[in-house]
Design an enzyme around this catalytic site. Structure first.
Site, PDB file in Angstrom:
ATOM      1  N   CYS A 285       0.835  -1.196   0.000  1.00 40.87           N
ATOM      2  CA  CYS A 285       0.000   0.000   0.000  1.00 40.87           C
ATOM      3  C   CYS A 285       0.867   1.242   0.000  1.00 40.87           C
ATOM      4  O   CYS A 285       2.098   1.166   0.076  1.00 40.87           O
ATOM      5  CB  CYS A 285      -0.930   0.011   1.211  1.00 40.87           C
ATOM      6  SG  CYS A 285      -0.058   0.214   2.787  1.00 40.87           S
TER       7      CYS A 285
ATOM      8  N   CYS B  81       3.311   1.645   2.779  1.00 38.36           N
ATOM      9  CA  CYS B  81       4.567   0.904   2.604  1.00 38.36           C
ATOM     10  C   CYS B  81       5.568   1.731   1.802  1.00 38.36           C
ATOM     11  O   CYS B  81       6.734   1.885   2.193  1.00 38.36           O
ATOM     12  CB  CYS B  81       4.311  -0.417   1.869  1.00 38.36           C
ATOM     13  SG  CYS B  81       3.237  -1.562   2.733  1.00 38.36           S
TER      14      CYS B  81
ATOM     15  N   ASP C  35       9.743  28.965 -30.675  1.00 43.38           N
ATOM     16  CA  ASP C  35      10.873  29.285 -31.543  1.00 43.38           C
ATOM     17  C   ASP C  35      10.376  29.147 -32.989  1.00 43.38           C
ATOM     18  O   ASP C  35       9.559  28.270 -33.281  1.00 43.38           O
ATOM     19  CB  ASP C  35      12.023  28.313 -31.273  1.00 43.38           C
ATOM     20  CG  ASP C  35      13.147  28.476 -32.276  1.00 43.38           C
ATOM     21  OD1 ASP C  35      13.636  29.597 -32.425  1.00 43.38           O
ATOM     22  OD2 ASP C  35      13.512  27.474 -32.917  1.00 43.38           O
TER      23      ASP C  35
ATOM     24  N   ASP D 125      13.813  23.550 -30.855  1.00 40.36           N
ATOM     25  CA  ASP D 125      14.463  22.347 -31.396  1.00 40.36           C
ATOM     26  C   ASP D 125      15.974  22.452 -31.483  1.00 40.36           C
ATOM     27  O   ASP D 125      16.641  21.465 -31.775  1.00 40.36           O
ATOM     28  CB  ASP D 125      13.914  22.039 -32.796  1.00 40.36           C
ATOM     29  CG  ASP D 125      14.443  23.015 -33.838  1.00 40.36           C
ATOM     30  OD1 ASP D 125      14.604  24.204 -33.488  1.00 40.36           O
ATOM     31  OD2 ASP D 125      14.710  22.603 -34.974  1.00 40.36           O
TER      32      ASP D 125
ATOM     33  N   ASP E 119      18.167  26.862 -28.134  1.00 35.56           N
ATOM     34  CA  ASP E 119      16.923  26.872 -27.358  1.00 35.56           C
ATOM     35  C   ASP E 119      17.092  26.216 -25.989  1.00 35.56           C
ATOM     36  O   ASP E 119      16.204  26.343 -25.140  1.00 35.56           O
ATOM     37  CB  ASP E 119      15.816  26.127 -28.121  1.00 35.56           C
ATOM     38  CG  ASP E 119      15.475  26.781 -29.443  1.00 35.56           C
ATOM     39  OD1 ASP E 119      15.426  28.025 -29.488  1.00 35.56           O
ATOM     40  OD2 ASP E 119      15.277  26.052 -30.431  1.00 35.56           O
TER      41      ASP E 119
END
Length: 889
Positions: free
Chosen positions: A12, A15, A447, A648, A652
């Site tokens: 659970c 735990c 961008d 990309d 960036d």
């Protein structure tokens, strides 16, 4: 370093919380994340301060087991796939199923013996009547003990956690069922005393009040819930299992001119691999021979095959739908794209969202509080004058109904299903926090180059002067530009290839910096450059000035071409907008997200792009240096905004790292991807929209789960404690409490599994589809109609299918007379109009052959003037990467 451990004994959220606390207390441990669903733990620690052994000891001291998990990806993809088949959740479900079956087998006679006298059913003579009360009780005790032994895990783990002073859900089950069994034994003893002194009133009092059936039913129903839960948990990890199963187990390697099949784990960097039609690409690599249509749907989610040829990169686990290639292995084992995706999905599934900390804090104190409430309720009902068996049943019901399984499952199940669903759609969440944060974003910074636009220049318009055709202008232009290595020159050469133009040999190339180039083509002096070059040489460009101005206003670059000081025309070139960018931006706006366009380009170009995308001019930031992008993100955050940055490139990376949610688009560099919180496998902004919508759906699901888990306990505990008994006469039987607890966990897991059917709903219509196999053939922008006395017809920027279909039809009508074909070919592997064009071109290149190809029907009608054999036709088609199924004359 960061290391994964398998943890045993957890049942659970309490735990997992205890394990997390135990390990986090160690000096040198930076972070700990325990995944209850996967029974795993991810630990980031300083190797100089703490060791692997110390971490395992901390878990063991907390009452659980731990051992290092062998990374699936480190074994190589083939072994990973085999490991994936052995799903721990599936193994747990199988073991639970056996326990459940035997528990039910034993519970049936137990319930019959206990309930038969109440409903008038017959019992064997040695169990009937008060004189056989001891045998009646002992039969129930033995069956109950057998069920308890089958489910001994609850007692072992439960009492162990009590001894460690860190009670868990198992402790509640163990205490509740043990109390029922002990009370039953006490009842047998009392009945024995009653028989010994002939006190049959005492015997009758305890005869039907032993609670053995309650103990057996509680344990069985809890196991029913755990079994259903384990099956559901297995489904939440289906995405990872499917990813593992994608990995091919063997590869064809070329050694000494022969094909040798070897295990995928034996493939080394630099090996030459052979991939035939229908086979999976074994590892990441580069094509060195042949062409093929590659189905990349497993990695990117894109369903249409992508044509690859020499020099192109291919990804492991993608499928060769048609063609034959040889490739060199570039990345193998844990370095492959598939292995990295699996690792990313596993880490995201194992991580915890900030919202889960609420459940963890509650679970940490929940079990001790429940035990206290159960004891208090029992004492109160005794003090109110009720019999001990009544008070005991109240206490047991409180213990059983309060198990915090549902609370512990609320967040991790939704996170695991959400990350898996994202992976299926080519969206990789780096961790659970990125899923939660994404739904709070109210500003997206885009961008421009490579994100909103394609990232490479292409021809957007051809404007010949009077008396000059498009074909003539493009032929001269491409013949000269072929000698140049400038990106704009490459765009013209590629367009000429699409138009199937035969270029003329050019010589005497001269380049003038800042102006352009010139060369001799077929004895004529051809000039190619900007307006400054033309005016310097006295060439009159006024007659097409209006076209040039409009091109520039649209953010495109006009290139002038002249022949012997006579203007031929203009070709416009631009980094075109991706087909889905405008739609994605519209979706962001409909979601209430502000969109900012960020670019290093000049303001005129940026505004032209923004205008086409319907981005407000005051949301355009142009002329930004790489270091300036991060500052703009910070400025937005300082104004109280939650910012997502989508990019990309390497430049960036700082902005992606600074943003609340950094999103690296598919074509991005490794640096950008490493800096991002979300990775989009395709270069499609619509996937960013899908990521936000999936985030919203996941967080909504988590909140639903937490609400029902809390609401269930808030309602269930007072009911079990008997608060409604004096008013309404409601008293919860411990057996029904066990059933309710199991159903609550099942409800939460089932609700999380609804995310498997997630499909983003968009408010805008999709643009006309174009063929991804030849992206350079796809003009993106809708052109404005231009009229000028000096301009002839221009190239249309309609979708490529229409342009090529019309051209192919015209070519076919010229080459194929209206008569029955001499030869009918059946061809497999053609997926679009571009495939049709390639096959048609290959067949028409054979002397005396004209062909009309239909890619949708998969046929080629061949007309011959000179005799040609079947093998020549077959080789021509298969050289292009397609499969000839049949040739009929």
């Amino acid at each position: 370093m960061k290391q994964k451990f398998n943890v045993t004994g957890m049942t659970c959220s309490a735990c997992s919380s205890h394990v997390e606390k135990a390990v986090s207390k160690l000096a040198g441990v930076k972070s700990v994340s325990v995944n209850l669903l996967q029974n795993s733990m991810m630990v980031e620690y300083d190797e100089t301060a703490v060791t692997e052994t110390d971490i395992i000891k901390a878990v063991t001291d907390a009452g659980y087991g731990a051992f290092p998990a062998d990374s699936k990806t480190k074994k190589g993809q083939g072994e990973a796939a085999q490991t994936g088949a052995a799903n721990p959740a599936a193994a747990e479900a199988e073991e639970m199923k056996k326990r459940l079956i035997w528990s039910i087998v034993l519970l049936i006679p137990l319930m019959y013996i206990a309930m038969a006298p109440m409903v008038g059913l017959p019992l064997p003579s040695f169990l009937s009547g008060h004189e056989n009360a001891i045998a009646f009780g002992m039969a129930q005790l033995l069956l109950t003990l057998a069920i308890a032994y089958l489910n001994r895990k609850y007692f072992i783990n439960g009492f162990k956690s009590l001894m460690k002073r860190a009670p868990t859900m198992d402790a509640l089950i163990a205490i509740g069922s043990s109390a029922a069994i002990i009370y039953g034994i006490y009842a047998i003893v009392r009945m024995g005393y009653g028989l010994a002194v002939s006190d049959f009133v005492l015997v009758e009092q305890y005869h039907m009040d032993m609670y053995f059936e309650s103990a057996g039913t509680i344990l069985t129903l809890i196991t029913v819930g755990k079994y259903l839960e384990s099956r559901s948990k297995g489904k939440t990890s289906d995405a990872i299992t499917r990813l593992l199963d994608l990995a091919p187990k063997t590869a064809l390697v070329e050694k000494n001119g022969a094909e040798v099949e070897i295990p995928i784990s034996d493939v080394a960097v630099g090996d030459v691999l052979i991939v035939k039609t229908g086979s999976s690409i074994p590892v990441d690599g580069k094509i060195i021979e042949g062409t093929a249509a590659i189905d990349e749907s497993a990695i990117t989610g894109e369903s249409i095959p992508v044509e690859k040829t020499v020099g192109d990169s291919v990804t492991g686990a993608t499928v060769n739908r048609s063609g034959f290639i040889k490739m060199t292995a570039v990345r193998v084992g844990e370095d492959t794209t598939l292995a990295q995706i699996i690792r990313l999905v596993e880490e995201a599934s194992a991580s915890k969202a900030p919202i889960s900390k609420l459940a963890d804090r509650v679970s940490a104190v929940f079990v001790p509080v429940v035990i206290s409430i159960a004891i208090l309720a029992t004492i109160v009902w005794l003090l109110l004058g009720h019999p001990f068996n009544f008070a005991l049943s109240i206490g047991i019901a409180v213990l059983v109904i309060s198990c915090p399984c549902a609370l512990g499952l609320a967040t991790p199940t939704a996170i695991m299903v959400g990350t898996g669903k994202g992976a299926e759609n080519g969206i990789l969440f780096r961790n659970a926090e990125s899923i939660e944060t994404a739904h709070t974003v109210n500003v997206v910074i885009l961008d421009k180059t490579g994100t909103v636009t394609v990232g490479k220049p292409s021809v957007t318009g051809i404007y010949p002067t009077d008396g000059v055709t498009e074909k003539e202008l493009m032929t001269y232009a491409a013949s000269v530009e072929k000698l140049s290595e400038h990106p704009l020159a490459n765009a013209i050469v590629e367009k000429a290839a699409v138009m199937n133009l035969n270029l003329i040999q050019a010589s005497d190339l001269k380049q003038t910096a800042g102006h352009g180039i010139e060369a001799v083509v077929d004895g004529d002096r051809i000039m190619a450059g900007n307006a400054k070059m033309m005016t310097t040489d006295g060439i009159n460009i006024e007659k097409i000035a209006s076209i040039s101005d409009e091109i520039a206003e649209n953010g495109q670059t006009p290139l002038y071409f002249a022949k012997n000081n006579q203007l031929l025309g203009i070709i416009s070139i631009a980094d075109t907008i991706k087909p889905t960018s405008k739609r994605a931006i519209a979706e962001f706006k409909n979601m209430g997200i502000d969109v900012i366009l960020l670019t290093g380009d000049n303001e005129r170009t940026a505004n032209a792009i923004a205008k086409q995308l319907d981005i407000d001019p005051d949301h355009v930031i142009a002329g930004v240096l790489p270091e300036g992008k991060e500052q703009i993100v910070r400025k937005q955050q300082e104004s109280g905004k939650k910012v997502a940055m989508i990019g990309d490139g390497i430049n960036d990376a700082p902005a992606l790292a600074r943003a609340d949610v950094g999103i690296a688009i598919g074509a991005g560099t490794d640096v950008a991807i490493e800096s991002a919180d979300i990775v989009l496998m395709k270069s499609d902004l619509m996937d960013a929209v899908t990521a936000f919508k999936l985030s919203n759906a996941t967080i909504r699901n988590i909140k639903q789960n937490l609400f029902w888990a809390f609401f269930y306990n808030i309602l269930g505990i007072p009911l079990a404690a008997g608060l409604f008994y004096p008013i309404l006469g409601w008293k919860l039987n411990p057996m029904f409490a066990a059933a309710a607890m199991s159903l609550s966990s099942l409800f939460v897991v089932t609700n999380a599994l609804r995310l498997r059917f997630f499909k983003p709903k968009f408010t805008t219509e999709a643009p006309p589809e174009t063929c991804p196999i030849y992206p350079e053939d796809n003009p993106i922008e809708e052109p404005k109609e231009k009229s000028s006395a000096a301009s002839a017809e221009k190239t249309s920027a309609e979708p490529v299918e229409k342009e090529l279909a019309e051209k192919s039809l015209a070519d076919s009508e010229e080459s194929a007379p209206e008569k029955k074909p001499d030869i009918m070919m059946k061809i497999d592997g053609m997926t679009c109009i571009n495939c049709q064009k390639h096959v048609e071109k290959a067949l028409n290149a054979i002397p005396g052959v004209s062909a009309k190809v239909d890619w949708e029907a998969g046929t080629a009608n061949v007309f011959i003037e000179n005799e040609v054999d079947d093998e020549t036709l077959k080789q021509a088609v298969e050289k292009e990467g397609y499969t000839v199924v049949s040739i009929q004359r």
